[in-house]
Write a protein that holds these residues in place. Structure first.
Motif, PDB file in Angstrom:
ATOM      1  N   ARG A 180       0.821  -1.219   0.000  1.00  0.00           N
ATOM      2  CA  ARG A 180       0.000   0.000   0.000  1.00  0.00           C
ATOM      3  C   ARG A 180       0.854   1.269   0.000  1.00  0.00           C
ATOM      4  NH1 ARG A 180      -2.546   0.589   5.937  1.00  0.00           N
ATOM      5  NH2 ARG A 180      -2.497  -1.607   6.392  1.00  0.00           N
ATOM      6  N   PRO A 181       0.249   2.402  -0.320  1.00  0.00           N
ATOM      7  CA  PRO A 181       1.013   3.649  -0.389  1.00  0.00           C
ATOM      8  C   PRO A 181       1.588   4.062   0.967  1.00  0.00           C
ATOM      9  CG  PRO A 181      -1.127   3.884  -1.452  1.00  0.00           C
ATOM     10  CD  PRO A 181      -1.149   2.580  -0.734  1.00  0.00           C
ATOM     11  N   VAL A 182       2.713   4.739   0.886  1.00  0.00           N
ATOM     12  CA  VAL A 182       3.334   5.284   2.096  1.00  0.00           C
ATOM     13  C   VAL A 182       2.635   6.587   2.456  1.00  0.00           C
ATOM     14  CG1 VAL A 182       5.499   6.095   3.115  1.00  0.00           C
ATOM     15  CG2 VAL A 182       5.539   4.235   1.493  1.00  0.00           C
ATOM     16  N   ILE A 183       1.448   6.479   2.989  1.00  0.00           N
ATOM     17  CA  ILE A 183       0.773   7.687   3.487  1.00  0.00           C
ATOM     18  C   ILE A 183       0.337   7.397   4.918  1.00  0.00           C
ATOM     19  CG2 ILE A 183      -0.040   8.466   1.232  1.00  0.00           C
ATOM     20  CD1 ILE A 183      -2.867   7.465   2.075  1.00  0.00           C
ATOM     21  N   ASP A 184       0.168   8.452   5.668  1.00  0.00           N
ATOM     22  CA  ASP A 184      -0.181   8.290   7.074  1.00  0.00           C
ATOM     23  C   ASP A 184      -1.688   8.084   7.198  1.00  0.00           C
ATOM     24  OD1 ASP A 184      -0.075   8.194   9.768  1.00  0.00           O
ATOM     25  OD2 ASP A 184       0.185  10.354  10.076  1.00  0.00           O
ATOM     26  N   TRP A 185      -2.134   6.943   6.742  1.00  0.00           N
ATOM     27  CA  TRP A 185      -3.561   6.665   6.786  1.00  0.00           C
ATOM     28  C   TRP A 185      -3.764   5.163   7.001  1.00  0.00           C
ATOM     29  CZ3 TRP A 185      -7.035  10.363   7.306  1.00  0.00           C
ATOM     30  CH2 TRP A 185      -8.382  10.004   7.294  1.00  0.00           C
ATOM     31  N   ASP A 186      -4.662   4.808   7.894  1.00  0.00           N
ATOM     32  CA  ASP A 186      -4.894   3.390   8.179  1.00  0.00           C
ATOM     33  C   ASP A 186      -6.316   3.230   8.723  1.00  0.00           C
ATOM     34  OD1 ASP A 186      -4.838   4.221  10.882  1.00  0.00           O
ATOM     35  OD2 ASP A 186      -2.680   3.925  10.989  1.00  0.00           O
ATOM     36  N   LYS A 187      -6.641   2.038   9.209  1.00  0.00           N
ATOM     37  CA  LYS A 187      -8.006   1.807   9.680  1.00  0.00           C
ATOM     38  C   LYS A 187      -8.339   2.684  10.906  1.00  0.00           C
ATOM     39  CE  LYS A 187      -8.837  -2.910   7.994  1.00  0.00           C
ATOM     40  NZ  LYS A 187      -9.244  -4.270   8.377  1.00  0.00           N
ATOM     41  N   GLY A 188      -7.323   3.003  11.691  1.00  0.00           N
ATOM     42  CA  GLY A 188      -7.546   3.867  12.865  1.00  0.00           C
ATOM     43  C   GLY A 188      -7.944   5.267  12.430  1.00  0.00           C
ATOM     44  N   LYS A 189      -7.210   5.763  11.420  1.00  0.00           N
ATOM     45  CA  LYS A 189      -7.519   7.106  10.902  1.00  0.00           C
ATOM     46  C   LYS A 189      -8.924   7.095  10.285  1.00  0.00           C
ATOM     47  CE  LYS A 189      -3.736   9.627  11.522  1.00  0.00           C
ATOM     48  NZ  LYS A 189      -2.546   8.883  11.561  1.00  0.00           N
ATOM     49  N   ALA A 190      -9.267   5.989   9.637  1.00  0.00           N
ATOM     50  CA  ALA A 190     -10.598   5.885   9.014  1.00  0.00           C
ATOM     51  C   ALA A 190     -11.699   5.940  10.081  1.00  0.00           C
ATOM     52  CB  ALA A 190     -10.703   4.597   8.202  1.00  0.00           C
ATOM     53  N   VAL A 191     -11.461   5.302  11.224  1.00  0.00           N
ATOM     54  CA  VAL A 191     -12.441   5.339  12.311  1.00  0.00           C
ATOM     55  C   VAL A 191     -12.627   6.778  12.793  1.00  0.00           C
ATOM     56  CG1 VAL A 191     -12.772   4.736  14.760  1.00  0.00           C
ATOM     57  CG2 VAL A 191     -12.139   2.961  13.117  1.00  0.00           C
ATOM     58  N   GLU A 192     -11.501   7.472  13.011  1.00  0.00           N
ATOM     59  CA  GLU A 192     -11.583   8.868  13.473  1.00  0.00           C
ATOM     60  C   GLU A 192     -12.315   9.729  12.444  1.00  0.00           C
ATOM     61  OE1 GLU A 192      -7.374   9.492  14.187  1.00  0.00           O
ATOM     62  OE2 GLU A 192      -7.779   9.697  16.337  1.00  0.00           O
ATOM     63  N   PHE A 193     -11.968   9.505  11.176  1.00  0.00           N
ATOM     64  CA  PHE A 193     -12.571  10.281  10.098  1.00  0.00           C
ATOM     65  C   PHE A 193     -14.085  10.058  10.053  1.00  0.00           C
ATOM     66  CE2 PHE A 193     -14.186  10.648   5.804  1.00  0.00           C
ATOM     67  CZ  PHE A 193     -13.729  11.907   5.419  1.00  0.00           C
ATOM     68  N   LEU A 194     -14.500   8.796  10.131  1.00  0.00           N
ATOM     69  CA  LEU A 194     -15.938   8.511  10.054  1.00  0.00           C
ATOM     70  C   LEU A 194     -16.678   9.079  11.261  1.00  0.00           C
ATOM     71  CD1 LEU A 194     -16.026   4.964   8.454  1.00  0.00           C
ATOM     72  CD2 LEU A 194     -17.419   6.908   7.739  1.00  0.00           C
ATOM     73  N   LEU A 195     -16.067   8.944  12.440  1.00  0.00           N
ATOM     74  CA  LEU A 195     -16.731   9.483  13.641  1.00  0.00           C
ATOM     75  C   LEU A 195     -16.967  10.977  13.476  1.00  0.00           C
ATOM     76  CD1 LEU A 195     -14.884   7.589  16.527  1.00  0.00           C
ATOM     77  CD2 LEU A 195     -17.314   7.419  15.945  1.00  0.00           C
ATOM     78  N   GLU A 196     -15.936  11.642  12.982  1.00  0.00           N
ATOM     79  CA  GLU A 196     -16.063  13.098  12.806  1.00  0.00           C
ATOM     80  C   GLU A 196     -17.076  13.434  11.705  1.00  0.00           C
ATOM     81  OE1 GLU A 196     -13.683  16.893  11.223  1.00  0.00           O
ATOM     82  OE2 GLU A 196     -12.439  15.179  11.802  1.00  0.00           O
ATOM     83  N   SER A 197     -16.960  12.720  10.601  1.00  0.00           N
ATOM     84  CA  SER A 197     -17.820  13.029   9.454  1.00  0.00           C
ATOM     85  C   SER A 197     -19.282  12.743   9.739  1.00  0.00           C
ATOM     86  CB  SER A 197     -17.406  12.215   8.240  1.00  0.00           C
ATOM     87  OG  SER A 197     -16.076  12.430   7.955  1.00  0.00           O
ATOM     88  N   LEU A 198     -19.536  11.763  10.582  1.00  0.00           N
ATOM     89  CA  LEU A 198     -20.922  11.412  10.874  1.00  0.00           C
ATOM     90  C   LEU A 198     -21.471  12.211  12.050  1.00  0.00           C
ATOM     91  CD1 LEU A 198     -20.650   7.545  10.353  1.00  0.00           C
ATOM     92  CD2 LEU A 198     -21.370   9.281   8.723  1.00  0.00           C
ATOM     93  N   GLY A 199     -20.648  13.131  12.540  1.00  0.00           N
ATOM     94  CA  GLY A 199     -21.126  14.020  13.596  1.00  0.00           C
ATOM     95  C   GLY A 199     -20.944  13.464  14.998  1.00  0.00           C
ATOM     96  N   PHE A 200     -20.005  12.525  15.158  1.00  0.00           N
ATOM     97  CA  PHE A 200     -19.792  11.939  16.483  1.00  0.00           C
ATOM     98  C   PHE A 200     -18.428  12.292  17.057  1.00  0.00           C
ATOM     99  CE2 PHE A 200     -22.606   8.712  14.341  1.00  0.00           C
ATOM    100  CZ  PHE A 200     -23.761   9.115  15.000  1.00  0.00           C
ATOM    101  N   SER A 201     -18.009  13.535  16.847  1.00  0.00           N
ATOM    102  CA  SER A 201     -16.666  13.859  17.332  1.00  0.00           C
ATOM    103  C   SER A 201     -16.651  14.179  18.823  1.00  0.00           C
ATOM    104  CB  SER A 201     -16.065  15.003  16.512  1.00  0.00           C
ATOM    105  OG  SER A 201     -17.050  15.930  16.199  1.00  0.00           O
ATOM    106  N   ASN A 202     -17.819  14.462  19.388  1.00  0.00           N
ATOM    107  CA  ASN A 202     -17.842  14.721  20.831  1.00  0.00           C
ATOM    108  C   ASN A 202     -17.762  13.400  21.592  1.00  0.00           C
ATOM    109  OD1 ASN A 202     -18.223  15.500  23.419  1.00  0.00           O
ATOM    110  ND2 ASN A 202     -19.997  16.810  23.000  1.00  0.00           N
ATOM    111  N   GLN A 203     -16.569  13.132  22.125  1.00  0.00           N
ATOM    112  CA  GLN A 203     -16.306  11.810  22.689  1.00  0.00           C
ATOM    113  C   GLN A 203     -17.253  11.392  23.805  1.00  0.00           C
ATOM    114  OE1 GLN A 203     -12.219  11.024  23.480  1.00  0.00           O
ATOM    115  NE2 GLN A 203     -11.510  12.091  21.664  1.00  0.00           N
ATOM    116  N   GLY A 204     -17.748  12.383  24.552  1.00  0.00           N
ATOM    117  CA  GLY A 204     -18.622  12.063  25.679  1.00  0.00           C
ATOM    118  C   GLY A 204     -19.968  11.494  25.253  1.00  0.00           C
ATOM    119  N   ASP A 205     -20.357  11.756  24.021  1.00  0.00           N
ATOM    120  CA  ASP A 205     -21.691  11.336  23.563  1.00  0.00           C
ATOM    121  C   ASP A 205     -21.701   9.970  22.902  1.00  0.00           C
ATOM    122  OD1 ASP A 205     -22.365  13.844  24.273  1.00  0.00           O
ATOM    123  OD2 ASP A 205     -22.461  14.658  22.243  1.00  0.00           O
ATOM    124  N   VAL A 206     -20.507   9.457  22.621  1.00  0.00           N
ATOM    125  CA  VAL A 206     -20.419   8.304  21.731  1.00  0.00           C
ATOM    126  C   VAL A 206     -19.608   7.175  22.341  1.00  0.00           C
ATOM    127  CG1 VAL A 206     -19.613   7.594  19.439  1.00  0.00           C
ATOM    128  CG2 VAL A 206     -20.408   9.910  19.784  1.00  0.00           C
TER     129      VAL A 206
END
Ligand SMILES: O=P(O)(O)OC[C@H]1O[C@H](O[C@H]2O[C@H](CO)[C@@H](O)[C@H](O)[C@H]2O)[C@H](O)[C@@H](O)[C@@H]1O
Length: 399
Positions: free
Chosen positions: A296-322
């Motif tokens: 895979r490409p040498v970029i700083d992206w993985d399944k962990g980053k995808a989880v963070e991205f989806l949480l934020e994109s779906l409106g769940f970035s406030n950790q206390g609520d989720v």
């Protein structure tokens, strides 16, 4: 716990991008920080000449050891009755003591649900080895219809995403549920409906349309690598064509070279061939999956980053609520487990029939336990809904 229904709409084949502005993607994604047992060919080039010569051989650079330990051995059938007992007792004792550190998510269900009180549960599921059992032929890794309906029911109550090493199209084809979010190529290909964007700046997202013409958001941080990946894929197909059992898959942003069905004596050959090709591609790196070499490409992206991205994109970035829960079986899932473990954000659940070190909190033994866990979630959500419906006319608080 918030169990309101979710409503992700159909995410099908790749659309044509409508808006090409990808402000700042690459400055944010580089430089790549390597985690887990992956080996960058970059690293190989950067050592001294003497060392480089040694590391050029896959027998001495760790590739072969990683390949040998890349998947739990199949259960051995011993003919002598006594031998069966001894072998299974020993491994069961080892497994039970391992479970002290990684308790069963089924036995810990109450603990998980207590933590989920007054929070929205968000589910992340890996595909191979989690929803479908590991089989010899990657094209026949089907999930059972019971598992499919368990996932479908979970998605009725909780936002649910599949995060797979496979291409997004392929994993969608295998799962076949329109109500989920899909991230393919280890999170390097995420599509989600435009209406679900609630927060964040989303500079790296491209507006697009899906195969049904619906507006969607597409996040493909490695899009500039598509040509390179295609080229490497064709080369791998060519160089492995005479190795019996070898199989190469093109996942659009990454390539898999399978050696599960290759005679073990030929593993050094396949490893060396892949290794030698990668020397010409310093912008690609190798990670080890279950009897598979993943490029895979040498970029700083993985399944962990995808989880963070989806949480934020779906409106769940406030950790206390989720409360995010991620279930996975593979080394690449460790990146997601790490993200959830960090700041006690959520729970990683490792699917494994053998003891292994992990960043997960809990464990499940196999795909059938995954299904039990999903069924538990659904039953609990249904009960909570029924309770709420019954209490409503009387004004009772059901929390
Ligand atoms: O992230 P995942 O969804 O778990 O995908 C990881 C890899 O899964 C597939 O390979 C694995 O499962 C196959 C089918 O059971 C098995 O034959 C193979 O040995 C495993 O490595 C998929 O084929 C790979 O491309 C994925 O990278």
């Amino acid at each position: 716990m918030d169990v309101k229904s979710t409503n992700a709409s159909a995410i099908l084949a790749d659309p044509a991008p409508m808006n090409k502005s990808r402000l700042g993607i690459f400055s944010r994604l580089f430089p790549y920080s390597q985690s887990g047992p992956s080996i960058s060919t970059n690293g190989v080039h950067s050592v001294t000449n003497k060392k480089a010569a040694k590391l050029d051989d896959v027998r001495s650079n760790g590739w072969l050891d990683a390949m040998k330990s890349s998947s739990p051995p199949r259960k051995k059938v011993h003919k002598e009755f006594n031998t069966i007992d001894i072998v299974s007792d020993d491994s069961e004792i080892a497994y039970q003591s391992w479970m002290i550190k990684y308790p069963s998510a089924l036995n810990s269900f109450k603990i998980i649900m207590n933590r989920a009180r007054n929070r929205k549960l968000v589910m992340f599921l890996d595909y191979d080895g989690t929803l479908s059992p590991i089989v010899d032929d990657p094209d026949r890794a089907f999930m059972s219809s019971n598992m499919r309906s368990a996932v479908k029911s979970v998605a009725k109550y909780f936002p649910t995403a599949i995060i797979s090493g496979r291409s997004r199209d392929k994993v969608y084809e295998l799962v076949g549920l329109t109500e989920l979010y899909y991230a393919g190529s280890h999170g390097m290909d995420i599509m989600f409906p435009a209406k679900d964007i609630m927060s964040g700046n989303h500079l790296n997202c491209v507006k697009s349309t899906d195969s049904e013409g619906k507006e969607v958001n597409l996040f493909q941080p490695a899009s500039e690598f598509i040509t390179m990946i295609n080229e490497v894929f064709r080369t791998f197909v060519k160089i492995t064509k005479d190795i019996k059992g070898a199989k190469v898959e093109n996942h659009k942003f990454c390539v898999s070279v399978h050696y599960r069905n290759v005679d073990e004596n030929s593993w050094p050959v396949i490893a060396q061939l892949v290794h030698d090709i990668l020397k010409d591609y310093p912008r690609l790196r190798l990670t080890h999956g279950r009897k598979v070499l993943e490029v895979r490409p040498v970029i700083d992206w993985d399944k962990g980053k995808a989880v963070e991205f989806l949480l934020e994109s779906l409106g769940f970035s406030n950790q206390g609520d989720v409360l995010p829960i991620y279930i996975g079986d593979d080394r690449t899932d460790e990146d997601a487990f790490k993200v959830l473990r960090k700041e006690d954000r959520g729970y990683g659940i490792l699917v494994s029939a053998v003891p292994k070190e992990s960043n997960a909190f809990f464990s499940l033994r196999d795909t059938s336990e995954v299904q039990d866990f999903l069924d538990f979630l659904v039953r609990m959500a249904e009960d909570a809904n029924t309770l709420e419906r019954r209490a409503e006319p009387y004004g009772y608080d059901t929390d």
